[in-house]
Design a protein around this motif. Structure first.
Motif, PDB file in Angstrom:
ATOM      1  N   ASN A  47      54.823  41.124  40.142  1.00  0.00           N
ATOM      2  CA  ASN A  47      55.873  42.088  40.485  1.00  0.00           C
ATOM      3  C   ASN A  47      57.092  41.320  40.993  1.00  0.00           C
ATOM      4  O   ASN A  47      57.282  41.147  42.184  1.00  0.00           O
ATOM      5  CB  ASN A  47      55.345  43.042  41.560  1.00  0.00           C
ATOM      6  CG  ASN A  47      56.409  44.014  42.028  1.00  0.00           C
ATOM      7  OD1 ASN A  47      57.309  44.374  41.284  1.00  0.00           O
ATOM      8  ND2 ASN A  47      56.319  44.419  43.289  1.00  0.00           N
ATOM      9  N   VAL A  77      52.533  42.393  45.361  1.00  0.00           N
ATOM     10  CA  VAL A  77      52.836  43.674  46.016  1.00  0.00           C
ATOM     11  C   VAL A  77      52.838  43.418  47.528  1.00  0.00           C
ATOM     12  O   VAL A  77      51.953  42.772  48.049  1.00  0.00           O
ATOM     13  CB  VAL A  77      51.849  44.801  45.622  1.00  0.00           C
ATOM     14  CG1 VAL A  77      52.138  45.298  44.215  1.00  0.00           C
ATOM     15  CG2 VAL A  77      50.387  44.356  45.718  1.00  0.00           C
ATOM     16  N   GLN A  82      54.804  50.063  46.930  1.00  0.00           N
ATOM     17  CA  GLN A  82      54.837  49.274  45.686  1.00  0.00           C
ATOM     18  C   GLN A  82      53.492  49.335  44.973  1.00  0.00           C
ATOM     19  O   GLN A  82      53.427  49.532  43.763  1.00  0.00           O
ATOM     20  CB  GLN A  82      55.111  47.796  45.998  1.00  0.00           C
ATOM     21  CG  GLN A  82      56.546  47.436  46.240  1.00  0.00           C
ATOM     22  CD  GLN A  82      56.697  45.949  46.570  1.00  0.00           C
ATOM     23  OE1 GLN A  82      55.725  45.242  46.839  1.00  0.00           O
ATOM     24  NE2 GLN A  82      57.928  45.483  46.553  1.00  0.00           N
ATOM     25  N   SER A  83      52.438  49.166  45.740  1.00  0.00           N
ATOM     26  CA  SER A  83      51.092  49.156  45.161  1.00  0.00           C
ATOM     27  C   SER A  83      50.804  50.459  44.426  1.00  0.00           C
ATOM     28  O   SER A  83      50.284  50.461  43.312  1.00  0.00           O
ATOM     29  CB  SER A  83      50.040  48.949  46.255  1.00  0.00           C
ATOM     30  OG  SER A  83      50.304  47.777  46.978  1.00  0.00           O
ATOM     31  N   LEU A  94      44.965  44.742  42.588  1.00  0.00           N
ATOM     32  CA  LEU A  94      46.152  44.361  43.360  1.00  0.00           C
ATOM     33  C   LEU A  94      45.987  42.963  43.954  1.00  0.00           C
ATOM     34  O   LEU A  94      44.913  42.611  44.428  1.00  0.00           O
ATOM     35  CB  LEU A  94      46.355  45.345  44.521  1.00  0.00           C
ATOM     36  CG  LEU A  94      46.493  46.835  44.189  1.00  0.00           C
ATOM     37  CD1 LEU A  94      46.350  47.676  45.460  1.00  0.00           C
ATOM     38  CD2 LEU A  94      47.832  47.116  43.503  1.00  0.00           C
ATOM     39  N   SER A  96      48.361  40.172  46.518  1.00  0.00           N
ATOM     40  CA  SER A  96      49.617  40.003  47.252  1.00  0.00           C
ATOM     41  C   SER A  96      49.716  38.595  47.825  1.00  0.00           C
ATOM     42  O   SER A  96      48.711  37.894  47.969  1.00  0.00           O
ATOM     43  CB  SER A  96      49.744  41.060  48.360  1.00  0.00           C
ATOM     44  OG  SER A  96      48.702  40.924  49.292  1.00  0.00           O
TER      45      SER A  96
END
Length: 221
Positions: A47, A77, A82-83, A94, A96
């Protein structure tokens, strides 16, 4: 088997999580096709930048039509909002760069695989206490193999994946697996900026296949 565990198993089985981002939708699609053709079953799209959500939506659509069995997750994320944007259009998991408790709480409650980036024992403990079982060691190049070797026994129930600083060489990959990781995250060392610029999708496919086979050989030893 629950969803989160399934994703974890797929990543551990292939031993690598390729990750990339490209502003261009068409390039993003072709890269995904290349890594899928190499035998990869889980990919992280990063992202990064304005086009990420729009591109990801297209990747999910093409995955659904043309790439059975491929798990497509979203990386970088930084908050729950956002997730959810990506979960709502079909993200399978996900990742991060740091540990975000609100993402962890949501992921655990909804059986979504979440690998938070951790750099210190305190962060790893916070993630473990939140119910997370798969940790992205980030940045791997700063932490190094010795960090992994040192902390491994403190966290026997967790799986670890370094991202950043893992080379495509046998020496680099083997040293991380010897230290106790379950998989390695690979971005630009695998899907290079040069290959993207040249649109050399054959090279991306070949390199990914080579690394995939190398990891299987290391794991089977």
């Amino acid at each position: 088997m629950n969803k989160s565990q399934f994703v974890s198993d797929v990543i551990i089985q292939q031993g690598i999580l390729p990750l990339y981002f490209n502003q261009d939708e068409e390039v993003s699609i072709e890269i995904l096709k290349s890594v899928y053709a190499s035998g990869i079953k889980a990919v992280e799209y990063t992202n990064r930048g304005e086009a990420a959500l729009k591109n990801f939506k297209k990747l999910i659509e093409i995955r659904n039509n043309e790439m059975p069995g491929l798990l497509l997750g979203i990386g970088t994320v930084k908050n729950l909002e956002q997730s959810l944007d990506f979960i709502n259009i079909g993200a399978d998991f996900l990742v991060s760069p740091g540990f975000v408790k609100e993402i962890a709480d949501y992921a655990v409650k909804n059986d979504i695989f979440y690998a938070p980036g951790c750099m210190t024992p305190s962060e790893i403990i916070a993630a473990e206490n939140a119910g997370i079982r798969f940790i992205k060691l980030f940045p791997g190049n700063i932490l190094g193999v010795e960090f992994m070797s040192t902390i491994k026994d403190v966290f026997p129930k967790l799986k670890f994946m370094p991202t950043g600083g893992v080379d495509t060489t046998k020496e680099s990959i083997q040293s991380w697996f010897n230290a106790g990781v379950s998989a390695v995250g690979m971005g630009s060392k695998l899907i290079s900026k040069k290959a993207m610029e040249l649109k050399d999708y054959d090279a991306i496919k070949t390199d990914t296949k080579t690394v995939l086979e190398l990891i299987q050989a290391i794991k089977n030893n």
